[in-house]
Design a protein around this motif. Structure first.
Motif, mmCIF file in Angstrom:
data_model
loop_
_atom_site.group_PDB
_atom_site.id
_atom_site.type_symbol
_atom_site.label_atom_id
_atom_site.label_comp_id
_atom_site.label_asym_id
_atom_site.label_seq_id
_atom_site.Cartn_x
_atom_site.Cartn_y
_atom_site.Cartn_z
ATOM 1 N N LEU B 10 0.845 -1.187 0.000
ATOM 2 C CA LEU B 10 0.000 0.000 0.000
ATOM 3 C C LEU B 10 0.882 1.238 0.000
ATOM 4 C CD1 LEU B 10 -2.762 1.478 0.341
ATOM 5 C CD2 LEU B 10 -2.440 1.218 2.817
ATOM 6 N N THR B 12 0.328 5.387 0.158
ATOM 7 C CA THR B 12 -0.614 6.493 0.363
ATOM 8 C C THR B 12 0.111 7.802 0.105
ATOM 9 O OG1 THR B 12 -1.789 5.210 2.037
ATOM 10 C CG2 THR B 12 -2.201 7.572 1.968
ATOM 11 N N SER B 86 -5.817 6.629 -7.885
ATOM 12 C CA SER B 86 -6.058 5.629 -6.850
ATOM 13 C C SER B 86 -6.555 4.332 -7.492
ATOM 14 C CB SER B 86 -7.095 6.144 -5.843
ATOM 15 O OG SER B 86 -6.595 7.258 -5.133
ATOM 16 N N THR B 104 0.397 -3.393 -5.942
ATOM 17 C CA THR B 104 0.540 -2.267 -5.008
ATOM 18 C C THR B 104 -0.712 -1.413 -5.094
ATOM 19 O OG1 THR B 104 2.946 -2.175 -5.227
ATOM 20 C CG2 THR B 104 1.839 -0.187 -4.406
ATOM 21 N N SER B 105 -1.372 -1.244 -3.969
ATOM 22 C CA SER B 105 -2.536 -0.354 -3.917
ATOM 23 C C SER B 105 -2.053 1.074 -3.730
ATOM 24 C CB SER B 105 -3.455 -0.745 -2.764
ATOM 25 O OG SER B 105 -4.083 -1.966 -3.010
#
Lengths: 114, 110
Positions: B10, B12, B86, B104-105
């Motif tokens: 992840l 962000t 996103s 991969t987020s």
């Protein structure tokens, strides 16, 4: 436009039952693939094919069979479905090793085994 | 056998910041093809960009990547993240078969 069509879109199966997932492509691609997608594992290769009549084992083939009766069609078969096979399944087709290589995915099949 | 490693599960980011998603691979095939696929929620993966030429930058939709065979890497970059970026990003390798990483987020916050 090239297309990969999967059926069914959603399926609920009973443990121990037989499930067949179908994939049809109009791309005239040689290669076809079956993947399952699970959170944390990404896309894992189950079976693939280089052309009509051929099937190859991928990375997680146990519990699955595949059939490629024609250039256009590639099926994934669960002879004895188990709850651990609950997942989203994607089919893809593509040309091997060309500058225009583009592996196109179907819309996916959501399988729930209860 | 072939393998693809994506180290971040992840990522962000705040909108406007640069994006870099890592991808390394292993294969005995001498001329692999490398791909980045993007998957938005409830959709199927679609091709973002691809490369088979060593040390050549490939660009599409604001993203770019360079295949470096010396380091077996194909990292995805973008200069400025957008909210619409996103999604789940997969790196994939075509050696003898098409192998994907774990994904991969990318979550972009306003």
């Amino acid at each position: 436009e090239a297309a990969v069509t999967q059926s069914p879109r959603n399926k609920v199966a009973v443990t121990g039952g037989k499930v067949t997932l179908s994939c049809n492509q109009t791309n005239n691609h040689n290669n076809m693939y079956w993947y399952r997608q699970d959170t944390g594992h990404g896309l894992r290769l189950i079976h693939y094919s280089y052309g009509a009549g051929s099937t190859e084992k991928g990375d997680i083939p146990d519990g699955y069979k595949a059939s490629r009766p024609s250039q256009e069609n590639f099926s994934l078969i669960l002879e004895l479905a188990t709850p651990s096979q609950t997942s989203v399944y994607f089919c893809a087709s593509g040309d091997a090793r060309t500058a225009n290589s583009d592996y196109t995915f179907g819309s996916g099949t959501r399988l729930l085994v209860i | 056998g072939d393998s693809v490693t994506q180290t971040e599960g992840l990522v962000t980011l705040t909108e406007g910041l640069p994006v870099m998603l890592n991808c390394t691979y292993q294969t005995i095939y001498s001329n692999p093809f490398l791909f980045w696929y993007v998957q938005h929620l409830n959709e199927s993966p679609r091709l973002l960009l691809k490369s088979f030429t060593d040390n050549k930058r490939t660009e599409h939709q604001g993203f770019h990547a360079t295949l470096h065979k010396s380091s077996s890497s194909f990292h995805l970059q973008k200069s400025s993240a957008q909210l619409s970026d996103s999604a789940l990003y997969y790196c994939a390798l075509m050696g003898y078969k098409l192998t994907f990483g774990t994904g991969t987020s990318l979550l972009v916050d306003p």
